[in-house]
Design a protein around this motif. Structure first.
Motif, PDB file in Angstrom:
ATOM      1  N   LEU A   1      -8.971  -3.158  -9.099  1.00  0.00           N
ATOM      2  CA  LEU A   1      -7.626  -3.191  -9.581  1.00  0.00           C
ATOM      3  C   LEU A   1      -7.267  -4.108 -10.477  1.00  0.00           C
ATOM      4  CD1 LEU A   1      -5.724  -2.804  -6.194  1.00  0.00           C
ATOM      5  CD2 LEU A   1      -5.996  -1.201  -7.744  1.00  0.00           C
ATOM      6  N   GLN A   2      -8.227  -5.334 -10.684  1.00  0.00           N
ATOM      7  CA  GLN A   2      -7.639  -5.925 -12.153  1.00  0.00           C
ATOM      8  C   GLN A   2      -8.348  -5.855 -13.050  1.00  0.00           C
ATOM      9  OE1 GLN A   2      -5.966  -9.122 -11.056  1.00  0.00           O
ATOM     10  NE2 GLN A   2      -5.654  -9.476 -13.034  1.00  0.00           N
TER      11      GLN A   2
ATOM     12  N   THR B   1     -10.533   7.971  -5.318  1.00  0.00           N
ATOM     13  CA  THR B   1     -11.813   7.862  -4.653  1.00  0.00           C
ATOM     14  C   THR B   1     -12.340   6.257  -4.192  1.00  0.00           C
ATOM     15  OG1 THR B   1     -12.635   9.785  -5.899  1.00  0.00           O
ATOM     16  CG2 THR B   1     -14.358   8.297  -4.726  1.00  0.00           C
ATOM     17  N   VAL B   2     -12.115   5.478  -5.410  1.00  0.00           N
ATOM     18  CA  VAL B   2     -12.604   3.976  -4.965  1.00  0.00           C
ATOM     19  C   VAL B   2     -11.661   3.324  -4.115  1.00  0.00           C
ATOM     20  CG1 VAL B   2     -12.932   1.656  -6.135  1.00  0.00           C
ATOM     21  CG2 VAL B   2     -13.592   4.003  -7.202  1.00  0.00           C
ATOM     22  N   LEU B   3     -10.381   3.572  -4.121  1.00  0.00           N
ATOM     23  CA  LEU B   3      -9.459   2.800  -3.287  1.00  0.00           C
ATOM     24  C   LEU B   3      -9.575   3.345  -1.861  1.00  0.00           C
ATOM     25  CD1 LEU B   3      -6.206   2.686  -5.416  1.00  0.00           C
ATOM     26  CD2 LEU B   3      -7.625   0.621  -4.512  1.00  0.00           C
TER      27      LEU B   3
ATOM     28  N   LEU C   1       0.914  -1.083  -0.085  1.00  0.00           N
ATOM     29  CA  LEU C   1      -0.095  -0.024  -0.063  1.00  0.00           C
ATOM     30  C   LEU C   1       0.833   1.252  -0.008  1.00  0.00           C
ATOM     31  CD1 LEU C   1      -2.696   1.366   0.020  1.00  0.00           C
ATOM     32  CD2 LEU C   1      -2.722   1.104   2.666  1.00  0.00           C
ATOM     33  N   PRO C   2       1.782   1.481   1.023  1.00  0.00           N
ATOM     34  CA  PRO C   2       2.773   2.625   0.816  1.00  0.00           C
ATOM     35  C   PRO C   2       3.369   2.789  -0.375  1.00  0.00           C
ATOM     36  CG  PRO C   2       3.385   1.142   2.691  1.00  0.00           C
ATOM     37  CD  PRO C   2       2.097   0.668   2.163  1.00  0.00           C
TER      38      PRO C   2
ATOM     39  N   GLY D   1     -12.798   1.831  -0.471  1.00  0.00           N
ATOM     40  CA  GLY D   1     -12.611   0.475  -0.332  1.00  0.00           C
ATOM     41  C   GLY D   1     -11.922   0.146   1.045  1.00  0.00           C
ATOM     42  N   LEU D   2     -10.724   0.935   1.028  1.00  0.00           N
ATOM     43  CA  LEU D   2      -9.642   0.608   2.264  1.00  0.00           C
ATOM     44  C   LEU D   2     -10.273   0.999   3.362  1.00  0.00           C
ATOM     45  CD1 LEU D   2      -6.513   1.808   0.259  1.00  0.00           C
ATOM     46  CD2 LEU D   2      -7.371  -0.443   0.926  1.00  0.00           C
ATOM     47  N   PHE D   3     -11.067   2.117   3.667  1.00  0.00           N
ATOM     48  CA  PHE D   3     -11.597   2.326   4.817  1.00  0.00           C
ATOM     49  C   PHE D   3     -12.997   1.670   5.388  1.00  0.00           C
ATOM     50  CE2 PHE D   3      -9.381   6.715   4.566  1.00  0.00           C
ATOM     51  CZ  PHE D   3      -9.127   6.763   5.708  1.00  0.00           C
TER      52      PHE D   3
END
Length: 541
Positions: A363-364, A379-381, A292-293, A384-386
């Motif tokens: 992502l795929q 926006t989507v990431l 992620l980072p 989704g991550l939160f």
């Protein structure tokens, strides 16, 4: 009517009636004095009782306050050091796989330290493990001052890995005290209170770790050495509290109970929950710690600045920690799932499946990712991550409570140590696999495809964690999804099985307690008989 006589000296001599009146008045005065004295004694006694109660409460909570403070201060340094190493390694052009190798000994140390720490805590007490952990963290941070930019990559990896070995050992020594003390200061019958305390402490620990991520990245913008010096200062603030404020007897158990085979000889629920924990935290570290980072920072990813990466990771950890802190009151209690059991544990595990599935598919297969539309990707990431952070926090709160619940009273340190050994193994597996997937799959395809591969493997780990939780023997309360929806009832056969196991645990805990002398044994066994009778009656009902 009688008259009062006066002597030559001028003294008055009372008559018979006046003498009686005088005696009555004197008696009333004496009664008033005695009542006042008794009232004063009663007030003094009540005041003394209140003082004693306050003193007893203070003495009972003092270890919890001190250990929690040390644990939380340590956690800030733990998060900050990880962010300092990650961003500094990225600036020195280390790859994701090479950076993952730097943390390999940090995670591997947790596997063995948790086993040893459990025995050490039971034999020498929580004070010894806490002080040892803080000192080792100071050594590990101090070693990072020697990391030179002109070293070769192999030399840098080896040196930082050794420094992280000390930090990894220290983390699990300190964590042992933070997790164990909640059980030691909470009565067995107060399960709801235990759930809240464990969730609150663990949640604030993760929130402060998020603060550490932010501090690490912010201080690194000033200077690498300034960031390390600030972390050393926090450790120096925690050490005096542990040295002067803790009893050396806290967390100790009888020496005859501490055997090498007892490290691996756990009850069924501890073993099962530990396996579920392995997959749960492996699912997070398969994408969080390294990929992620790197994806946020990379030009082939989102291309964020260093401060933005640190702020996002800090926000993710803080959200995760706060949800974990308040999930018993704000989420599980309204759903009638508090205190939690195996059904709540498994349910939230299956809910978590949708997060890595969604992120992996995006992502795929998303055209926005293939065309590199940064605004849509961001926006989507972020959403989704939160969402992953929110649901994962509820899972983590349930797991952290259940391991303390399943641990026997005098062996809680060893059980918690074994449990976090499984946690460390899951994190080690996830960290190494994530570095390999992100770099090698990304090199063969694209960076986004490499990041997606991390989420596909994370999906598999979440499924395993949810399925393993179904095998726990803890059906108490069934499963509810609100005040009006009872999904599963507690069957009679399973009720009897749970009652038998609970009775066995109570007997083992009572017989293992070193404070019970021979004169009290008859009373103890009488209480056990009463407990068994009550549980049998509950089964019949």
């Amino acid at each position: 009517m009688e008259e009062t006589k006066v002597t030559d000296a001028g003294d008055f001599i009372p008559t018979v009636n006046q003498s009686k009146e005088l005696q009555n008045d004197t008696g009333q005065i004496n009664d008033i004095d005695e009542a006042t004295e008794l009232q004063a004694l009663k007030e003094e006694k009540n005041k003394y009782s209140r003082t004693e109660k306050v003193k007893q409460k203070f003495n009972a909570l003092k270890p919890f306050v001190i250990i929690s403070t040390c644990y939380l201060l340590f956690t800030v340094t733990d998060g900050a050091i990880r962010m300092i190493i990650l961003l500094h390694a990225y600036n020195l052009n280390f790859s994701a796989w090479e950076t993952a190798l730097m943390f390999s000994m940090y995670e591997l140390a947790g596997v063995f330290t948790n086993l040893i720490a459990g025995v050490a805590g039971s034999r020498w007490g929580i004070k010894a493990t806490m002080i040892s952990g803080l000192c080792l963290q100071f050594v590990g941070i101090g070693m990072l001052f020697g990391w030179q930019e002109d070293w070769s990559k192999s030399m840098g990896i080896i040196y930082v890995t050794i420094a992280q070995l000390f930090c990894g050992v220290s983390k699990d020594l300190v964590k042992l005290g933070g997790k164990t003390v909640t059980k030691l200061v909470t009565p067995d019958e107060k399960q709801s209170r235990l759930f809240k305390i464990v969730s609150l402490l663990t949640g604030w620990k993760n929130s402060l770790k998020g603060l550490g991520y932010f501090l690490g990245s912010a201080l690194l913008m000033i200077h690498y050495y300034v960031a390390l010096a600030a972390m050393c200062l926090l450790i120096l603030c925690a050490l005096p509290l542990a040295i002067c404020g803790l009893s050396s007897h806290l967390g100790r158990t009888r020496k005859e109970n501490i055997k090498l085979k007892s490290i691996f000889k756990k009850n069924y629920n501890v073993n099962t929950l530990s396996l579920a924990r392995f997959f749960l935290f492996g699912s997070r570290d398969l994408w969080f710690e390294v990929p992620l980072p790197f994806f946020l920072r990379s030009d082939d990813g989102l291309g964020w600045e260093r401060a933005a990466v640190g702020a996002f990771l800090a926000g993710w950890i803080i959200l995760y920690g706060q949800v974990q802190s308040w999930s018993p009151q704000l989420i599980l209690k309204p759903l009638r799932q508090s205190p939690a059991n195996k059904w709540a544990c498994s349910l939230w595990g299956f809910i978590l499946i949708w997060c890595p599935l969604f992120l992996g598919c995006f992502l795929q297969f998303s055209p926005a990712v293939q065309e590199g539309i940064i605004d849509i990707m961001t926006t989507v990431l972020v959403i989704g991550l939160f969402m992953f952070a929110f649901i994962f926090a509820v899972n983590s709160a349930i797991h952290s409570y259940l391991i303390v619940k399943y641990s026997e009273g005098d062996k809680v340190a060893m059980n918690v140590g074994f449990y976090y050994m499984a946690n460390a193994m899951g994190r080690l597996t996830g960290t190494l696999a994530s570095g390999a997937l992100y770099e090698f799959v990304g090199a063969a395809t694209t960076t986004a495809q490499g990041f997606a591969a991390c989420f596909w493997f994370s999906l598999g780990f979440v499924i395993f964690a949810a399925c393993v939780a179904l095998f726990l023997r803890d059906n108490a309360g069934g499963l509810s999804c609100g005040p009006c929806l009872k999904c599963l009832e507690f069957s009679e056969g399973k009720n009897a099985q749970l009652a038998d196991e609970q009775t066995d645990n109570n007997i083992a805990t009572i017989e293992a307690a070193g404070d019970i002398n021979k004169d009290n044994k008859d009373c103890v066994h009488a209480k056990i008989v009463v407990l068994d009778t009550a549980q049998a009656n509950a089964q019949n009902i």
